[in-house]
Design a protein around this motif. Structure first.
Motif, PDB file in Angstrom:
ATOM      1  N   ARG A 119       0.829  -1.213   0.000  1.00 54.40           N
ATOM      2  CA  ARG A 119       0.000   0.000   0.000  1.00 54.40           C
ATOM      3  C   ARG A 119       0.858   1.255   0.000  1.00 54.40           C
ATOM      4  O   ARG A 119       0.494   2.270  -0.596  1.00 54.40           O
ATOM      5  N   LEU A 120       2.012   1.205   0.651  1.00 52.95           N
ATOM      6  CA  LEU A 120       2.911   2.360   0.661  1.00 52.95           C
ATOM      7  C   LEU A 120       3.484   2.652  -0.719  1.00 52.95           C
ATOM      8  O   LEU A 120       3.836   3.789  -1.027  1.00 52.95           O
ATOM      9  N   LEU A 156       9.340   3.536  -3.493  1.00 54.62           N
ATOM     10  CA  LEU A 156       9.216   2.096  -3.293  1.00 54.62           C
ATOM     11  C   LEU A 156       8.807   1.434  -4.598  1.00 54.62           C
ATOM     12  O   LEU A 156       8.000   1.982  -5.353  1.00 54.62           O
ATOM     13  N   VAL A 157       9.357   0.272  -4.866  1.00 55.81           N
ATOM     14  CA  VAL A 157       8.957  -0.521  -6.018  1.00 55.81           C
ATOM     15  C   VAL A 157       8.704  -1.939  -5.532  1.00 55.81           C
ATOM     16  O   VAL A 157       9.276  -2.391  -4.543  1.00 55.81           O
ATOM     17  N   VAL A 158       7.832  -2.658  -6.243  1.00 57.54           N
ATOM     18  CA  VAL A 158       7.555  -4.048  -5.913  1.00 57.54           C
ATOM     19  C   VAL A 158       7.832  -4.876  -7.153  1.00 57.54           C
ATOM     20  O   VAL A 158       7.367  -4.561  -8.248  1.00 57.54           O
ATOM     21  N   PHE A 215       9.527  -8.873  -3.728  1.00 55.97           N
ATOM     22  CA  PHE A 215      10.121  -7.941  -2.772  1.00 55.97           C
ATOM     23  C   PHE A 215       9.546  -6.537  -2.962  1.00 55.97           C
ATOM     24  O   PHE A 215       9.340  -6.099  -4.094  1.00 55.97           O
ATOM     25  N   VAL A 216       9.315  -5.856  -1.846  1.00 58.11           N
ATOM     26  CA  VAL A 216       9.081  -4.410  -1.862  1.00 58.11           C
ATOM     27  C   VAL A 216      10.414  -3.768  -1.507  1.00 58.11           C
ATOM     28  O   VAL A 216      10.984  -4.031  -0.445  1.00 58.11           O
ATOM     29  N   ILE A 217      10.917  -2.924  -2.424  1.00 62.00           N
ATOM     30  CA  ILE A 217      12.275  -2.390  -2.310  1.00 62.00           C
ATOM     31  C   ILE A 217      12.231  -0.871  -2.220  1.00 62.00           C
ATOM     32  O   ILE A 217      11.562  -0.208  -3.026  1.00 62.00           O
ATOM     33  N   PHE A 218      12.927  -0.341  -1.241  1.00 58.75           N
ATOM     34  CA  PHE A 218      13.088   1.114  -1.099  1.00 58.75           C
ATOM     35  C   PHE A 218      14.314   1.512  -1.900  1.00 58.75           C
ATOM     36  O   PHE A 218      15.429   1.114  -1.590  1.00 58.75           O
ATOM     37  N   HIS A 223       8.550   6.120   5.990  1.00 60.19           N
ATOM     38  CA  HIS A 223       7.838   4.837   5.983  1.00 60.19           C
ATOM     39  C   HIS A 223       7.954   4.122   7.336  1.00 60.19           C
ATOM     40  O   HIS A 223       7.806   2.907   7.415  1.00 60.19           O
ATOM     41  N   GLY A 224       8.241   4.872   8.378  1.00 59.95           N
ATOM     42  CA  GLY A 224       8.392   4.274   9.695  1.00 59.95           C
ATOM     43  C   GLY A 224       9.628   3.419   9.844  1.00 59.95           C
ATOM     44  O   GLY A 224       9.793   2.735  10.860  1.00 59.95           O
ATOM     45  N   CYS A 225      10.536   3.466   8.842  1.00 63.37           N
ATOM     46  CA  CYS A 225      11.697   2.560   8.829  1.00 63.37           C
ATOM     47  C   CYS A 225      13.034   3.275   8.679  1.00 63.37           C
ATOM     48  O   CYS A 225      14.027   2.847   9.276  1.00 63.37           O
ATOM     49  N   PHE A 226      13.095   4.319   7.852  1.00 65.25           N
ATOM     50  CA  PHE A 226      14.368   4.893   7.428  1.00 65.25           C
ATOM     51  C   PHE A 226      14.535   6.305   7.975  1.00 65.25           C
ATOM     52  O   PHE A 226      13.623   7.120   7.897  1.00 65.25           O
ATOM     53  N   ASN A 227      15.735   6.552   8.499  1.00 66.73           N
ATOM     54  CA  ASN A 227      16.043   7.864   9.038  1.00 66.73           C
ATOM     55  C   ASN A 227      16.703   8.740   7.986  1.00 66.73           C
ATOM     56  O   ASN A 227      17.534   8.273   7.206  1.00 66.73           O
TER      57      ASN A 227
END
Length: 263
Positions: free
Chosen positions: A25-26, A34-36, A106-109, A134-138
């Motif tokens: 969804r992101l 982001l790519v999937v 994979f969902v890849i940033f 995304h709540g993950c990366f600083n």
């Protein structure tokens, strides 16, 4: 006698890693980077995973989440739909590991220099702003050298606010931990009128600095120079490619496809 090296760094906290459905969804959010996509890779399972190879595969992939991967050209955020290629694994020489080839979605940033990201401010300091993407990366946005501390404070940036910025520098350490440095767009600044240009594509203004030139890797933490060329066209092309991948491989749920049609 051989001396064992230092243990590998622990994986990021599980709470920070989104599920595959949430990550899908992101992907559709603007400026997500982001790519999937499906990807084939090699894994080596320890002997203890004989008879439960999927558990071993997931344990290995989980340890690699949120860490930069050369083969993926980005940072894996989530995965699903694991398939083992071939019926049997291989043993090389006298090693005890079982070598397998797998495929997974994979969902890849995968941010690029010059692209934009949106993060949530989690730190406001005199020298920089910290954001969580995304709540993950600083990400860190340094205070421009030409701006005084008072002007910096007058921007009114607060913890919890969403902030759009442009990627200036990307890096990762030996453990694969990702680092992002960004620059504020002109819409969040109060520069001199003579130094500004207006981007007719999306209305954002960015500051043009003569000393910065064309380099996006300047370590001074200055203003963003100008919008990437044809950003709107590139964004549309990337979104189209992502939607095509999702439609062909069925990587995301029906809500995502419906959202794509309404976009």
């Amino acid at each position: 006698m051989a001396v064992a090296g230092p243990p590998p760094p622990p994986p990021p906290p599980a709470a920070a890693i989104p599920s595959f459905a949430v990550a899908c969804r992101l992907v559709w959010q603007r400026y997500s980077c982001l790519v999937v996509a499906p990807h084939r890779r090699h894994v080596a399972l320890a002997p203890r995973y004989l008879g439960r190879k999927r558990t071993g595969i997931r344990a290995q992939l989980d340890a690699e989440l949120l860490r930069y991967s050369e083969s993926l050209q980005g940072v894996p955020v989530a995965y699903d739909n694991i398939k083992v290629v071939g019926e049997l694994g291989d043993i090389y020489d006298d090693q005890g590991f079982i070598h397998l080839n797998i495929e997974a979605d994979f969902v890849i940033f995968s941010p690029k220099k010059g692209k934009k990201l949106v993060g949530v401010i989690n730190k406001v300091a005199p020298s920089h702003i910290g954001c969580l993407i995304h709540g993950c990366f600083n990400a860190s946005i340094p205070k421009p050298e030409q701006m005084s501390v008072v002007q910096w404070q007058d921007l009114g940036l607060k913890i919890g606010d969403e902030l759009k910025f442009q990627v200036l520098h990307l890096d990762s350490d030996a453990a694969g931990v990702f680092f992002i440095r960004g620059g504020l767009t002109k819409s969040r600044l109060k520069p001199k009128k003579s130094e500004t240009v207006t981007d007719s594509t999306n209305g954002d203004e960015t500051q043009k600095l003569d000393h910065q030139g064309n380099s996006l890797n300047d370590s001074g933490g200055d203003y963003v120079t100008e919008e990437p060329h044809d950003e709107t066209k590139n964004t549309g092309k990337e979104n189209a490619e992502e939607q095509s991948v999702s439609a062909v491989n069925g990587l995301c749920d029906g809500k995502n496809k419906k959202k794509k049609k309404n976009a």
